[in-house]
Scaffold this motif. Structure first.
Motif, PDB file in Angstrom:
ATOM      1  N   SER A 156     -21.258  -5.406  74.776  1.00  0.00           N
ATOM      2  CA  SER A 156     -21.039  -6.088  76.057  1.00  0.00           C
ATOM      3  C   SER A 156     -22.080  -5.727  77.113  1.00  0.00           C
ATOM      4  CB  SER A 156     -19.636  -5.773  76.592  1.00  0.00           C
ATOM      5  OG  SER A 156     -18.650  -6.366  75.768  1.00  0.00           O
ATOM      6  N   ASP A 157     -22.940  -4.771  76.796  1.00  0.00           N
ATOM      7  CA  ASP A 157     -23.985  -4.375  77.743  1.00  0.00           C
ATOM      8  C   ASP A 157     -25.378  -4.725  77.243  1.00  0.00           C
ATOM      9  OD1 ASP A 157     -22.708  -2.444  80.003  1.00  0.00           O
ATOM     10  OD2 ASP A 157     -21.598  -2.264  78.137  1.00  0.00           O
ATOM     11  N   MET A 193     -25.373   0.347  67.059  1.00  0.00           N
ATOM     12  CA  MET A 193     -25.149  -1.016  66.571  1.00  0.00           C
ATOM     13  C   MET A 193     -26.032  -1.292  65.361  1.00  0.00           C
ATOM     14  SD  MET A 193     -24.667  -2.986  70.213  1.00  0.00           S
ATOM     15  CE  MET A 193     -25.688  -1.786  71.087  1.00  0.00           C
ATOM     16  N   ALA A 194     -25.528  -2.128  64.471  1.00  0.00           N
ATOM     17  CA  ALA A 194     -26.219  -2.390  63.205  1.00  0.00           C
ATOM     18  C   ALA A 194     -27.333  -3.418  63.361  1.00  0.00           C
ATOM     19  CB  ALA A 194     -25.215  -2.881  62.165  1.00  0.00           C
ATOM     20  N   GLU A 195     -28.159  -3.485  62.311  1.00  0.00           N
ATOM     21  CA  GLU A 195     -29.323  -4.380  62.341  1.00  0.00           C
ATOM     22  C   GLU A 195     -28.948  -5.837  62.580  1.00  0.00           C
ATOM     23  OE1 GLU A 195     -28.794  -2.111  59.959  1.00  0.00           O
ATOM     24  OE2 GLU A 195     -30.631  -0.930  59.619  1.00  0.00           O
ATOM     25  N   TYR A 196     -27.827  -6.260  62.001  1.00  0.00           N
ATOM     26  CA  TYR A 196     -27.457  -7.670  62.138  1.00  0.00           C
ATOM     27  C   TYR A 196     -27.221  -8.045  63.598  1.00  0.00           C
ATOM     28  CZ  TYR A 196     -22.551  -6.092  62.444  1.00  0.00           C
ATOM     29  OH  TYR A 196     -21.376  -5.472  62.817  1.00  0.00           O
ATOM     30  N   TYR A 197     -26.773  -7.085  64.407  1.00  0.00           N
ATOM     31  CA  TYR A 197     -26.555  -7.358  65.827  1.00  0.00           C
ATOM     32  C   TYR A 197     -27.865  -7.304  66.599  1.00  0.00           C
ATOM     33  CZ  TYR A 197     -23.929  -7.758  70.151  1.00  0.00           C
ATOM     34  OH  TYR A 197     -23.427  -8.218  71.346  1.00  0.00           O
ATOM     35  N   LEU A 198     -28.712  -6.368  66.223  1.00  0.00           N
ATOM     36  CA  LEU A 198     -30.005  -6.236  66.896  1.00  0.00           C
ATOM     37  C   LEU A 198     -30.861  -7.481  66.706  1.00  0.00           C
ATOM     38  CD1 LEU A 198     -30.990  -2.578  65.896  1.00  0.00           C
ATOM     39  CD2 LEU A 198     -29.680  -3.340  67.877  1.00  0.00           C
ATOM     40  N   ASP A 199     -30.746  -8.096  65.549  1.00  0.00           N
ATOM     41  CA  ASP A 199     -31.552  -9.292  65.258  1.00  0.00           C
ATOM     42  C   ASP A 199     -31.234 -10.444  66.202  1.00  0.00           C
ATOM     43  OD1 ASP A 199     -32.796  -7.959  63.202  1.00  0.00           O
ATOM     44  OD2 ASP A 199     -31.512  -8.795  61.626  1.00  0.00           O
ATOM     45  N   TYR A 203     -31.818  -6.899  73.334  1.00  0.00           N
ATOM     46  CA  TYR A 203     -31.576  -5.806  74.279  1.00  0.00           C
ATOM     47  C   TYR A 203     -30.627  -4.749  73.732  1.00  0.00           C
ATOM     48  CZ  TYR A 203     -34.173  -8.422  77.753  1.00  0.00           C
ATOM     49  OH  TYR A 203     -35.185  -9.077  78.431  1.00  0.00           O
ATOM     50  N   ALA A 204     -29.992  -5.056  72.613  1.00  0.00           N
ATOM     51  CA  ALA A 204     -29.159  -4.044  71.954  1.00  0.00           C
ATOM     52  C   ALA A 204     -30.017  -2.879  71.477  1.00  0.00           C
ATOM     53  CB  ALA A 204     -28.402  -4.660  70.781  1.00  0.00           C
ATOM     54  N   LYS A 205     -31.305  -3.133  71.269  1.00  0.00           N
ATOM     55  CA  LYS A 205     -32.207  -2.053  70.867  1.00  0.00           C
ATOM     56  C   LYS A 205     -32.324  -1.005  71.978  1.00  0.00           C
ATOM     57  CE  LYS A 205     -34.934  -5.079  67.868  1.00  0.00           C
ATOM     58  NZ  LYS A 205     -36.266  -5.702  67.623  1.00  0.00           N
ATOM     59  N   THR A 206     -32.259  -1.456  73.220  1.00  0.00           N
ATOM     60  CA  THR A 206     -32.296  -0.524  74.353  1.00  0.00           C
ATOM     61  C   THR A 206     -31.032   0.334  74.365  1.00  0.00           C
ATOM     62  OG1 THR A 206     -33.589  -2.126  75.632  1.00  0.00           O
ATOM     63  CG2 THR A 206     -32.523  -0.346  76.861  1.00  0.00           C
ATOM     64  N   ALA A 226     -25.712   3.168  62.213  1.00  0.00           N
ATOM     65  CA  ALA A 226     -25.025   2.030  61.609  1.00  0.00           C
ATOM     66  C   ALA A 226     -25.961   1.301  60.652  1.00  0.00           C
ATOM     67  CB  ALA A 226     -24.523   1.075  62.686  1.00  0.00           C
ATOM     68  N   SER A 227     -27.037   1.958  60.269  1.00  0.00           N
ATOM     69  CA  SER A 227     -28.038   1.340  59.394  1.00  0.00           C
ATOM     70  C   SER A 227     -27.426   0.872  58.080  1.00  0.00           C
ATOM     71  CB  SER A 227     -29.152   2.351  59.111  1.00  0.00           C
ATOM     72  OG  SER A 227     -30.116   1.803  58.239  1.00  0.00           O
ATOM     73  N   GLY A 228     -27.739  -0.351  57.709  1.00  0.00           N
ATOM     74  CA  GLY A 228     -27.294  -0.887  56.439  1.00  0.00           C
ATOM     75  C   GLY A 228     -25.882  -1.441  56.428  1.00  0.00           C
ATOM     76  N   LEU A 229     -25.156  -1.312  57.501  1.00  0.00           N
ATOM     77  CA  LEU A 229     -23.778  -1.810  57.543  1.00  0.00           C
ATOM     78  C   LEU A 229     -23.773  -3.335  57.709  1.00  0.00           C
ATOM     79  CD1 LEU A 229     -21.985   0.941  59.657  1.00  0.00           C
ATOM     80  CD2 LEU A 229     -22.366   0.813  57.183  1.00  0.00           C
ATOM     81  N   LYS A 230     -22.708  -3.941  57.231  1.00  0.00           N
ATOM     82  CA  LYS A 230     -22.616  -5.406  57.183  1.00  0.00           C
ATOM     83  C   LYS A 230     -21.574  -5.943  58.156  1.00  0.00           C
ATOM     84  CE  LYS A 230     -25.494  -5.178  53.720  1.00  0.00           C
ATOM     85  NZ  LYS A 230     -26.923  -5.530  53.923  1.00  0.00           N
ATOM     86  N   GLU A 231     -21.735  -7.228  58.491  1.00  0.00           N
ATOM     87  CA  GLU A 231     -20.774  -7.879  59.391  1.00  0.00           C
ATOM     88  C   GLU A 231     -19.797  -8.740  58.618  1.00  0.00           C
ATOM     89  OE1 GLU A 231     -21.046 -11.372  60.209  1.00  0.00           O
ATOM     90  OE2 GLU A 231     -22.841 -11.765  59.038  1.00  0.00           O
ATOM     91  N   LYS A 232     -18.694  -9.068  59.266  1.00  0.00           N
ATOM     92  CA  LYS A 232     -17.596  -9.770  58.603  1.00  0.00           C
ATOM     93  C   LYS A 232     -17.758 -11.287  58.588  1.00  0.00           C
ATOM     94  CE  LYS A 232     -13.752 -10.433  60.889  1.00  0.00           C
ATOM     95  NZ  LYS A 232     -12.472 -10.213  61.611  1.00  0.00           N
TER      96      LYS A 232
END
Length: 260
Positions: A156-157, A193-199, A203-206, A226-232
């Motif tokens: 959310s940020d 946060m996992a890679e799928y969200y960063l993609d 700004y999630a990288k910050t 959270a590296s390598g984790l998957k989303e639903k």
């Protein structure tokens, strides 16, 4: 006869509501689960998530203890599911067979870090995330010893404005929790946060950088990968296997901190 049966039923229900582990307070280790939806859990509940463990308890919405099973949270009852809390607790109990784990669910789906401050109200769940967490942790500490906080929040940020101040707010949050709960060195683990969200949210990288930097600036804190984790399938929430794996990673982080 009906009156007797009713009284017996009332006594039984009251005993169930006030149940707690028959274990010395020092061996009942408590952990706060805080943050937003990925801590609360949105994974699909499967049979393994329903199996209760005699060494893992949870503080209910009504501040009573019961044996834990997923879903642990109640922030948004229609969507709560598997999060990292239960697998974390089982891993911690497995590492030390002399203790019992007590989980204190406090995460609130969708909550930005700004509502994790004293007096702040979060309209979507009609709650005060920070104040409620402090109150629940304080109530739980009558039964056991608070050993740490698990934090997973940041989605959310993850915008151009909020992300810039996240690091300072996260550090302030840790110090605020410690002061209010009177635990100046309380361990605090923050999940990334996992890679799928960063993609999808640059700004999630910050936010992740701020979480990664936390141990450099605040003692007795940890960042959890959270590296390598998957989303639903919704591009936001961990699937059930990933949520369980994240919980085990939180446990590893706490175990590593103990060894330092």
């Amino acid at each position: 006869m009906k009156l007797v049966l009713s009284l017996l039923l009332l006594v039984t229900l009251n005993q169930a509501a006030t149940a707690q582990p028959n274990i010395p307070k020092k061996k009942f280790h408590l952990y706060v689960l805080a943050g937003q939806s990925n801590m609360a859990g949105r994974g699909v509940v499967e049979e393994q998530d329903k199996v209760k463990n005699p060494k893992v308890w949870v503080l209910t919405k009504n501040n009573t203890w019961e044996l834990a099973s997923d879903p642990l949270h109640f922030d948004k009852p229609e969507v709560t599911g598997v999060g990292p809390g239960f697998s974390f607790a089982k891993a911690m109990a497995e590492k030390d067979t002399n203790i019992v784990i007590g989980l204190i669910p406090c995460a609130v789906g969708g909550s930005p870090i700004d509502v994790w401050e004293p007096g702040k109200y979060y309209e979507p769940t009609k709650s005060h995330p920070y104040d409620d967490a402090v109150a629940r942790a304080t109530a739980a500490m009558k039964s056991g010893e608070l050993k740490g906080i698990l934090w997973h929040q940041g989605e959310s940020d993850s915008d151009s404005l909020k992300s810039q101040s996240y690091e300072a707010k996260l550090e302030a949050l840790v110090k605020r929790f410690r002061k209010r709960l009177k635990k100046k060195s309380l361990p605090f683990a923050a999940g990334m946060m996992a890679e799928y969200y960063l993609d999808l949210h640059p700004y999630a990288k910050t936010i992740n950088a701020a979480i990664l930097n936390l141990p450099k600036h605040v003692k007795n804190t940890m960042s959890v990968s959270a590296s390598g984790l998957k989303e639903k399938g919704d591009k936001t929430h961990f699937d059930s296997p990933s949520a369980r794996e994240l919980g085990r990673r939180y446990a590893e982080a706490f175990q590593e901190l103990k060894q330092k």
